[in-house]
Design a protein around this motif. Structure first.
Motif, PDB file in Angstrom:
ATOM      1  N   LEU A 215       0.802  -1.223   0.000  1.00  0.00           N
ATOM      2  CA  LEU A 215       0.000   0.000   0.000  1.00  0.00           C
ATOM      3  C   LEU A 215       0.834   1.271   0.000  1.00  0.00           C
ATOM      4  O   LEU A 215       0.284   2.370  -0.098  1.00  0.00           O
ATOM      5  CB  LEU A 215      -0.937   0.002   1.215  1.00  0.00           C
ATOM      6  N   ILE A 216       2.169   1.168   0.112  1.00  0.00           N
ATOM      7  CA  ILE A 216       3.004   2.368   0.091  1.00  0.00           C
ATOM      8  C   ILE A 216       3.452   2.716  -1.331  1.00  0.00           C
ATOM      9  O   ILE A 216       4.032   3.772  -1.547  1.00  0.00           O
ATOM     10  CB  ILE A 216       4.235   2.195   0.993  1.00  0.00           C
ATOM     11  N   PHE A 217       3.159   1.843  -2.296  1.00  0.00           N
ATOM     12  CA  PHE A 217       3.580   2.083  -3.669  1.00  0.00           C
ATOM     13  C   PHE A 217       2.511   2.883  -4.403  1.00  0.00           C
ATOM     14  O   PHE A 217       1.338   2.463  -4.471  1.00  0.00           O
ATOM     15  CB  PHE A 217       3.836   0.756  -4.398  1.00  0.00           C
ATOM     16  N   ASN A 218       2.917   4.020  -4.956  1.00  0.00           N
ATOM     17  CA  ASN A 218       1.972   4.861  -5.698  1.00  0.00           C
ATOM     18  C   ASN A 218       1.505   4.195  -6.985  1.00  0.00           C
ATOM     19  O   ASN A 218       0.404   4.491  -7.472  1.00  0.00           O
ATOM     20  CB  ASN A 218       2.617   6.217  -6.023  1.00  0.00           C
ATOM     21  N   LYS A 219       2.329   3.322  -7.532  1.00  0.00           N
ATOM     22  CA  LYS A 219       1.971   2.697  -8.809  1.00  0.00           C
ATOM     23  C   LYS A 219       1.084   1.470  -8.644  1.00  0.00           C
ATOM     24  O   LYS A 219       0.749   0.817  -9.634  1.00  0.00           O
ATOM     25  CB  LYS A 219       3.235   2.322  -9.581  1.00  0.00           C
ATOM     26  N   LEU A 220       0.692   1.157  -7.407  1.00  0.00           N
ATOM     27  CA  LEU A 220      -0.234   0.052  -7.192  1.00  0.00           C
ATOM     28  C   LEU A 220      -1.623   0.448  -7.672  1.00  0.00           C
ATOM     29  O   LEU A 220      -2.209   1.422  -7.185  1.00  0.00           O
ATOM     30  CB  LEU A 220      -0.269  -0.325  -5.704  1.00  0.00           C
ATOM     31  N   LYS A 221      -2.173  -0.288  -8.605  1.00  0.00           N
ATOM     32  CA  LYS A 221      -3.488   0.039  -9.157  1.00  0.00           C
ATOM     33  C   LYS A 221      -4.575  -0.242  -8.126  1.00  0.00           C
ATOM     34  O   LYS A 221      -4.601  -1.305  -7.513  1.00  0.00           O
ATOM     35  CB  LYS A 221      -3.744  -0.772 -10.428  1.00  0.00           C
ATOM     36  N   GLY A 222      -5.463   0.739  -7.957  1.00  0.00           N
ATOM     37  CA  GLY A 222      -6.552   0.588  -7.007  1.00  0.00           C
ATOM     38  C   GLY A 222      -6.127   0.735  -5.556  1.00  0.00           C
ATOM     39  O   GLY A 222      -6.830   0.260  -4.657  1.00  0.00           O
ATOM     40  N   ARG A 223      -4.992   1.405  -5.319  1.00  0.00           N
ATOM     41  CA  ARG A 223      -4.497   1.523  -3.953  1.00  0.00           C
ATOM     42  C   ARG A 223      -5.477   2.265  -3.056  1.00  0.00           C
ATOM     43  O   ARG A 223      -5.734   1.875  -1.918  1.00  0.00           O
ATOM     44  CB  ARG A 223      -3.148   2.239  -3.934  1.00  0.00           C
ATOM     45  N   SER A 224      -6.052   3.347  -3.554  1.00  0.00           N
ATOM     46  CA  SER A 224      -7.009   4.130  -2.756  1.00  0.00           C
ATOM     47  C   SER A 224      -8.252   3.305  -2.424  1.00  0.00           C
ATOM     48  O   SER A 224      -8.797   3.394  -1.319  1.00  0.00           O
ATOM     49  CB  SER A 224      -7.399   5.401  -3.501  1.00  0.00           C
ATOM     50  N   ILE A 225      -8.693   2.469  -3.373  1.00  0.00           N
ATOM     51  CA  ILE A 225      -9.866   1.621  -3.124  1.00  0.00           C
ATOM     52  C   ILE A 225      -9.554   0.591  -2.048  1.00  0.00           C
ATOM     53  O   ILE A 225     -10.366   0.339  -1.145  1.00  0.00           O
ATOM     54  CB  ILE A 225     -10.311   0.938  -4.429  1.00  0.00           C
ATOM     55  N   PHE A 226      -8.373  -0.004  -2.134  1.00  0.00           N
ATOM     56  CA  PHE A 226      -7.965  -0.975  -1.105  1.00  0.00           C
ATOM     57  C   PHE A 226      -7.906  -0.327   0.272  1.00  0.00           C
ATOM     58  O   PHE A 226      -8.338  -0.908   1.274  1.00  0.00           O
ATOM     59  CB  PHE A 226      -6.606  -1.586  -1.455  1.00  0.00           C
ATOM     60  N   ASN A 227      -7.363   0.888   0.322  1.00  0.00           N
ATOM     61  CA  ASN A 227      -7.276   1.596   1.600  1.00  0.00           C
ATOM     62  C   ASN A 227      -8.662   1.860   2.176  1.00  0.00           C
ATOM     63  O   ASN A 227      -8.889   1.715   3.385  1.00  0.00           O
ATOM     64  CB  ASN A 227      -6.521   2.911   1.429  1.00  0.00           C
ATOM     65  N   ILE A 228      -9.589   2.238   1.327  1.00  0.00           N
ATOM     66  CA  ILE A 228     -10.952   2.519   1.795  1.00  0.00           C
ATOM     67  C   ILE A 228     -11.624   1.239   2.296  1.00  0.00           C
ATOM     68  O   ILE A 228     -12.243   1.224   3.370  1.00  0.00           O
ATOM     69  CB  ILE A 228     -11.780   3.156   0.661  1.00  0.00           C
ATOM     70  N   ILE A 229     -11.497   0.162   1.532  1.00  0.00           N
ATOM     71  CA  ILE A 229     -12.126  -1.107   1.922  1.00  0.00           C
ATOM     72  C   ILE A 229     -11.558  -1.603   3.247  1.00  0.00           C
ATOM     73  O   ILE A 229     -12.299  -2.052   4.136  1.00  0.00           O
ATOM     74  CB  ILE A 229     -11.937  -2.154   0.811  1.00  0.00           C
TER      75      ILE A 229
END
Length: 322
Positions: free
Chosen positions: A131-145
């Motif tokens: 979750l610290i990688f900006n290039k992870l796709k859908g990172r914001s969604i994962f954080n919210i979930i």
């Protein structure tokens, strides 16, 4: 000649004025320091007094419990035991240490705590690191979930039905798998990872290091304080946990120590249970209660001195960004 004397006098006058000014400034600084120390001294006394009071509130019950576990039956019946034991009696501890039921539960709880702590730390690191990688796709969604799970829970009955459908009821895995990850601890770990400079990761990537090699060689060695802190959180939580075993476990062979203590304290006043446990007097039951609590509390307290130096440091750094 007169001109030179005037210039020399001016130099001495300038130096004397500068020296006098510096002295006045030092005196002012010293006065300010004295005033500031007087103010902070009162604050320090108040703060220390509050810490002492809180410490006594935490320590006195433990001292009373220890005194009760070592006291003779007659004094316990008369309620004369407070901070010092009266009539030293070790029969309660001999009962606890001589009963294989308590020893077996203690050993199982130690094994369960070690397994759960290791698994929880592994899951926390593996969840926080990507979750610290900006290039992870859908990172914001994962954080919210992930964050939503901190505020919303299905409830006791749906959880029980889920454990039943997964065939985890009366299974030792039910004490390990459901609570192997804490979102709150994961956020602390993620925040700590954010504080590690990106330049270290980027230089490792340039050298051809893989993501797991970067995690193992850079992030984990730099994260010892927060890892020790979270290990303490997980270990204490599992050691003191009994509600999951109470709801999901029927096999008494896998009862953790806290559930065994819970059952004993609830049923100690029953004549039938007292007879089964072999109590001849009511005072011995009170002594045994205290002995069991001490028996289950002291081992986890012994861990604190080894992790205390990492505790505050880890929590503080986990909340600070670079």
């Amino acid at each position: 000649m007169a001109k030179e004397l005037v210039m020399t006098a001016g130099k001495f006058s300038t130096k004397g004025f500068a020296r006098s000014k510096r002295k006045d400034k030092d005196d002012e600084t010293e006065t300010t320091r004295m005033v500031r120390s007087d103010k902070t001294k009162v604050g320090d006394i108040i703060f220390i007094s509050i810490c002492v009071i809180i410490s006594l509130i935490c320590i006195i019950p433990m001292i009373n419990l220890l005194a009760r576990s070592l006291s003779a039956t007659d004094f316990l019946v008369k309620r004369e035991v407070y901070l010092l034991p009266k009539g030293i009696n070790l029969s309660a501890y001999s009962t606890v240490l001589g009963d294989p039921k308590y020893i077996k539960s203690f050993v199982w709880t130690v094994i369960l705590t070690v397994i759960c702590t290791f698994l929880s730390l592994t899951m926390t690191v593996l969840c926080a690191y990507p979750l610290i990688f900006n290039k992870l796709k859908g990172r914001s969604i994962f954080n919210i979930i992930i964050t939503i799970t901190m505020f919303f829970n299905a409830g006791t009955i749906p959880n029980y039905l889920l454990m039943k459908d997964l065939n985890l009821l009366d299974n030792p895995l039910v004490l390990i798998v459901p609570g192997c990850l804490s979102v709150y601890n994961m956020i602390i770990m993620r925040s700590f990872f954010y504080g590690i400079p990106d330049s270290l990761r980027e230089s490792a990537e340039i050298d051809g290091a893989s993501f797991f090699r970067i995690l193992w060689s850079i992030y984990l060695p730099l994260s010892k304080p927060v890892i020790a802190t979270l290990a303490l959180f997980y270990a204490v939580g599992r050691w003191n946990g009994y509600s999951d075993a109470l709801m999901y476990m029927k096999n008494k062979d896998f009862y953790p120590l806290q559930l065994l203590l819970y059952n004993i304290l609830n049923n100690m006043n029953s004549v039938e249970v007292a007879t089964q446990e072999g109590f001849s007097t009511p005072g011995l039951s009170e002594s045994l209660k205290a002995a069991i609590v001490m028996f289950s509390t002291i081992p986890i307290l012994c861990i604190y001195p080894f992790l205390q130096k990492y505790f505050i440091h880890g929590v503080t750094l986990g909340a600070v960004k670079e």
